[in-house]
Design a protein around this motif. Sequence first.
Motif, PDB file in Angstrom:
ATOM      1  N   TRP A  87       0.834  -1.202   0.000  1.00 28.35           N
ATOM      2  CA  TRP A  87       0.000   0.000   0.000  1.00 28.35           C
ATOM      3  C   TRP A  87       0.870   1.254   0.000  1.00 28.35           C
ATOM      4  O   TRP A  87       1.674   1.473   0.901  1.00 28.35           O
ATOM      5  N   GLY A  88       0.743   2.077  -1.032  1.00 29.68           N
ATOM      6  CA  GLY A  88       1.421   3.365  -1.071  1.00 29.68           C
ATOM      7  C   GLY A  88       2.923   3.296  -1.235  1.00 29.68           C
ATOM      8  O   GLY A  88       3.617   4.288  -1.000  1.00 29.68           O
ATOM      9  N   ASN A  89       3.483   2.150  -1.641  1.00 33.08           N
ATOM     10  CA  ASN A  89       4.934   2.079  -1.824  1.00 33.08           C
ATOM     11  C   ASN A  89       5.256   1.051  -2.895  1.00 33.08           C
ATOM     12  O   ASN A  89       4.477   0.137  -3.162  1.00 33.08           O
ATOM     13  N   GLY A  90       6.425   1.230  -3.538  1.00 32.03           N
ATOM     14  CA  GLY A  90       6.893   0.268  -4.519  1.00 32.03           C
ATOM     15  C   GLY A  90       7.962  -0.654  -3.970  1.00 32.03           C
ATOM     16  O   GLY A  90       8.501  -1.498  -4.699  1.00 32.03           O
ATOM     17  N   HIS A  91       8.297  -0.492  -2.679  1.00 33.34           N
ATOM     18  CA  HIS A  91       9.356  -1.300  -2.077  1.00 33.34           C
ATOM     19  C   HIS A  91       8.946  -2.760  -1.941  1.00 33.34           C
ATOM     20  O   HIS A  91       9.759  -3.662  -2.157  1.00 33.34           O
TER      21      HIS A  91
ATOM     22  N   ASP B  53       6.735  -2.289  12.491  1.00 27.05           N
ATOM     23  CA  ASP B  53       5.283  -2.366  12.537  1.00 27.05           C
ATOM     24  C   ASP B  53       4.702  -0.961  12.659  1.00 27.05           C
ATOM     25  O   ASP B  53       4.847  -0.303  13.687  1.00 27.05           O
ATOM     26  N   VAL B  54       4.077  -0.489  11.582  1.00 27.51           N
ATOM     27  CA  VAL B  54       3.488   0.852  11.564  1.00 27.51           C
ATOM     28  C   VAL B  54       2.012   0.725  11.180  1.00 27.51           C
ATOM     29  O   VAL B  54       1.632  -0.167  10.430  1.00 27.51           O
ATOM     30  N   PRO B  55       1.161   1.628  11.684  1.00 26.45           N
ATOM     31  CA  PRO B  55      -0.294   1.446  11.510  1.00 26.45           C
ATOM     32  C   PRO B  55      -0.768   1.501  10.066  1.00 26.45           C
ATOM     33  O   PRO B  55      -1.714   0.792   9.702  1.00 26.45           O
ATOM     34  N   TRP B  56      -0.122   2.337   9.221  1.00 23.22           N
ATOM     35  CA  TRP B  56      -0.621   2.461   7.855  1.00 23.22           C
ATOM     36  C   TRP B  56      -0.374   1.209   7.016  1.00 23.22           C
ATOM     37  O   TRP B  56      -1.082   0.950   6.052  1.00 23.22           O
ATOM     38  N   TYR B  57       0.636   0.415   7.371  1.00 19.49           N
ATOM     39  CA  TYR B  57       0.816  -0.859   6.697  1.00 19.49           C
ATOM     40  C   TYR B  57       0.073  -1.983   7.419  1.00 19.49           C
ATOM     41  O   TYR B  57      -0.373  -2.947   6.785  1.00 19.49           O
ATOM     42  N   ALA B  58      -0.092  -1.863   8.727  1.00 19.42           N
ATOM     43  CA  ALA B  58      -0.780  -2.897   9.498  1.00 19.42           C
ATOM     44  C   ALA B  58      -2.210  -3.094   9.021  1.00 19.42           C
ATOM     45  O   ALA B  58      -2.738  -4.212   9.037  1.00 19.42           O
ATOM     46  N   SER B  59      -2.836  -2.008   8.563  1.00 19.07           N
ATOM     47  CA  SER B  59      -4.223  -2.103   8.114  1.00 19.07           C
ATOM     48  C   SER B  59      -4.342  -2.417   6.627  1.00 19.07           C
ATOM     49  O   SER B  59      -5.450  -2.469   6.089  1.00 19.07           O
TER      50      SER B  59
ATOM     51  N   ARG C 235      -2.136  -5.050   4.909  1.00 15.34           N
ATOM     52  CA  ARG C 235      -1.160  -6.105   4.615  1.00 15.34           C
ATOM     53  C   ARG C 235      -1.730  -7.082   3.583  1.00 15.34           C
ATOM     54  O   ARG C 235      -2.719  -7.763   3.844  1.00 15.34           O
ATOM     55  N   ASP C 236      -1.099  -7.148   2.395  1.00 14.14           N
ATOM     56  CA  ASP C 236      -1.542  -8.100   1.380  1.00 14.14           C
ATOM     57  C   ASP C 236      -0.625  -9.318   1.300  1.00 14.14           C
ATOM     58  O   ASP C 236      -0.849 -10.210   0.494  1.00 14.14           O
ATOM     59  N   LEU C 237       0.418  -9.362   2.136  1.00 14.11           N
ATOM     60  CA  LEU C 237       1.270 -10.555   2.237  1.00 14.11           C
ATOM     61  C   LEU C 237       1.748 -10.672   3.687  1.00 14.11           C
ATOM     62  O   LEU C 237       2.931 -10.461   3.986  1.00 14.11           O
ATOM     63  N   PRO C 238       0.855 -11.005   4.608  1.00 14.01           N
ATOM     64  CA  PRO C 238       1.229 -11.016   6.026  1.00 14.01           C
ATOM     65  C   PRO C 238       2.169 -12.150   6.414  1.00 14.01           C
ATOM     66  O   PRO C 238       2.883 -12.034   7.418  1.00 14.01           O
ATOM     67  N   GLU C 239       2.183 -13.240   5.631  1.00 17.29           N
ATOM     68  CA  GLU C 239       3.024 -14.389   5.978  1.00 17.29           C
ATOM     69  C   GLU C 239       3.735 -14.903   4.734  1.00 17.29           C
ATOM     70  O   GLU C 239       3.355 -15.919   4.145  1.00 17.29           O
ATOM     71  N   PRO C 240       4.803 -14.238   4.307  1.00 18.57           N
ATOM     72  CA  PRO C 240       5.535 -14.695   3.119  1.00 18.57           C
ATOM     73  C   PRO C 240       6.123 -16.082   3.348  1.00 18.57           C
ATOM     74  O   PRO C 240       6.610 -16.400   4.440  1.00 18.57           O
ATOM     75  N   ASP C 241       6.071 -16.901   2.288  1.00 20.20           N
ATOM     76  CA  ASP C 241       6.542 -18.279   2.414  1.00 20.20           C
ATOM     77  C   ASP C 241       7.933 -18.489   1.819  1.00 20.20           C
ATOM     78  O   ASP C 241       8.396 -19.627   1.716  1.00 20.20           O
ATOM     79  N   PHE C 242       8.616 -17.399   1.436  1.00 15.91           N
ATOM     80  CA  PHE C 242       9.918 -17.518   0.794  1.00 15.91           C
ATOM     81  C   PHE C 242      11.050 -16.959   1.652  1.00 15.91           C
ATOM     82  O   PHE C 242      12.190 -16.871   1.199  1.00 15.91           O
ATOM     83  N   CYS C 243      10.737 -16.577   2.902  1.00 16.37           N
ATOM     84  CA  CYS C 243      11.773 -16.068   3.806  1.00 16.37           C
ATOM     85  C   CYS C 243      11.233 -16.118   5.226  1.00 16.37           C
ATOM     86  O   CYS C 243      10.039 -16.341   5.449  1.00 16.37           O
ATOM     87  N   ASP C 244      12.122 -15.926   6.204  1.00 20.31           N
ATOM     88  CA  ASP C 244      11.679 -15.689   7.577  1.00 20.31           C
ATOM     89  C   ASP C 244      11.258 -14.221   7.669  1.00 20.31           C
ATOM     90  O   ASP C 244      11.949 -13.342   7.140  1.00 20.31           O
ATOM     91  N   PHE C 245      10.144 -13.969   8.332  1.00 22.50           N
ATOM     92  CA  PHE C 245       9.603 -12.610   8.375  1.00 22.50           C
ATOM     93  C   PHE C 245       9.152 -12.281   9.795  1.00 22.50           C
ATOM     94  O   PHE C 245       8.556 -13.117  10.477  1.00 22.50           O
ATOM     95  N   ALA C 246       9.449 -11.053  10.220  1.00 27.04           N
ATOM     96  CA  ALA C 246       9.019 -10.626  11.546  1.00 27.04           C
ATOM     97  C   ALA C 246       8.814  -9.113  11.562  1.00 27.04           C
ATOM     98  O   ALA C 246       9.479  -8.363  10.842  1.00 27.04           O
ATOM     99  N   LEU C 247       7.887  -8.690  12.420  1.00 24.72           N
ATOM    100  CA  LEU C 247       7.646  -7.269  12.669  1.00 24.72           C
ATOM    101  C   LEU C 247       8.303  -6.885  13.984  1.00 24.72           C
ATOM    102  O   LEU C 247       8.372  -7.684  14.920  1.00 24.72           O
ATOM    103  N   TYR C 248       8.802  -5.652  14.056  1.00 22.34           N
ATOM    104  CA  TYR C 248       9.358  -5.170  15.310  1.00 22.34           C
ATOM    105  C   TYR C 248       8.784  -3.790  15.613  1.00 22.34           C
ATOM    106  O   TYR C 248       8.354  -3.056  14.727  1.00 22.34           O
TER     107      TYR C 248
END
Length: 360
Positions: free
Chosen positions: A18-22, A46-52, A54-67
């Motif tokens: 959402w709102g980014n190309g990264h 973990d920021v609110p504008w991405y928290a609401s 999230r179109d890939l909350p659990e990627p299956d190609f890497c370890d992923f975590a929010l801080y």
Amino acid sequence: MSAPLDIVIFGLSLSSSWGNGHATTYRALLRGLAAGGHRVLFLERDVPWYASNRDLPEPDFCDFALYDGLDDLDRWQDRIARADAVIIGSYVPDSVALLDRLAESVRGRLVYYDIDTPVTLAALESDGAEYIRRRQLPLIDLYLSFAGGAALDRLRDLGARKVAPLYCSVDPERYRPEDVEEKWDLGYLGTYSPDRQPGLEELLIEPARRLPECRFVVAGSQFPDDVDWPFNVERLEHVAPPDHAAFYNAQRFTLNLTRSAMRKIGHSPSVRLFEAAACGTAIISDPWPGIEEVLVPEKAILLADRTETVVTALSMSESRRKALAKAARDSVLADHTGQARARYLASQLGALPATSGVPA
């Protein structure tokens, strides 16, 4: 083939586009790294504008975590310390303090991945970049740049010790031709940006006014309410990455627009350019230095800076339009996939010494 690497990446976002190309840039690269056998931990603030959104909350190609903040990173201290490389991306919150902290603790390679290089360079000239300082450039073992060409020379002049281009890329498994209904003659996908808006006015909105029989679409967030959209321009607030391929495939042509800083310095192909090409959609783009190194003008892409050029392009024969689209797709699949970028990144990291020896 290089030996498998253990990599930690701090990036703006992987879970939300959402709102980014990264996010889509990281997704293609990390899928390529996974295919090459490399292990990646992606840490996202973990920021609110991405928290609401999230179109890939659990990627299956890497370890992923929010801080939650820098004090929360102790949970991954051991993984960070033993990683072959730790990569920090541009626009990561509190990244100035984070970079100082990592320079003192990382035993492997410390890498910076700037997905906004032309914007960063303008800010670094006055040392006003919010996510990196000029004094930190010598601390970095490798500065990876979204832009090539003259941007690399400017980074060296500012104090970067080793620089290399790392353009964005595309995952051809997710971006490919599809048999969908053709809805639009010309479309655009991108978040609103004041310096891109004049190009959108000239190359899509004005053509829409002149061609009332044609259909247009603009997809992206944050556009102001005072934009005067013609009746034949459909507006979509957001198109999630899983729907990008269908969106591109529903267009006869797609428009690529470049931010002014990137257009000026050149050698800054956007992820949207690669996505559209991989889908087999014909592309009209604003011109900038180095674009011919990615897609050959008049053969694989059309360049336009005037309304008339777009109006003429929309009336071209289907045979020529399809030839443009095929040439673009062939070029991107040969040189600009996530796996190609991952191989290049692994080779760059493997060529670095394990420690820099530069005092923090």
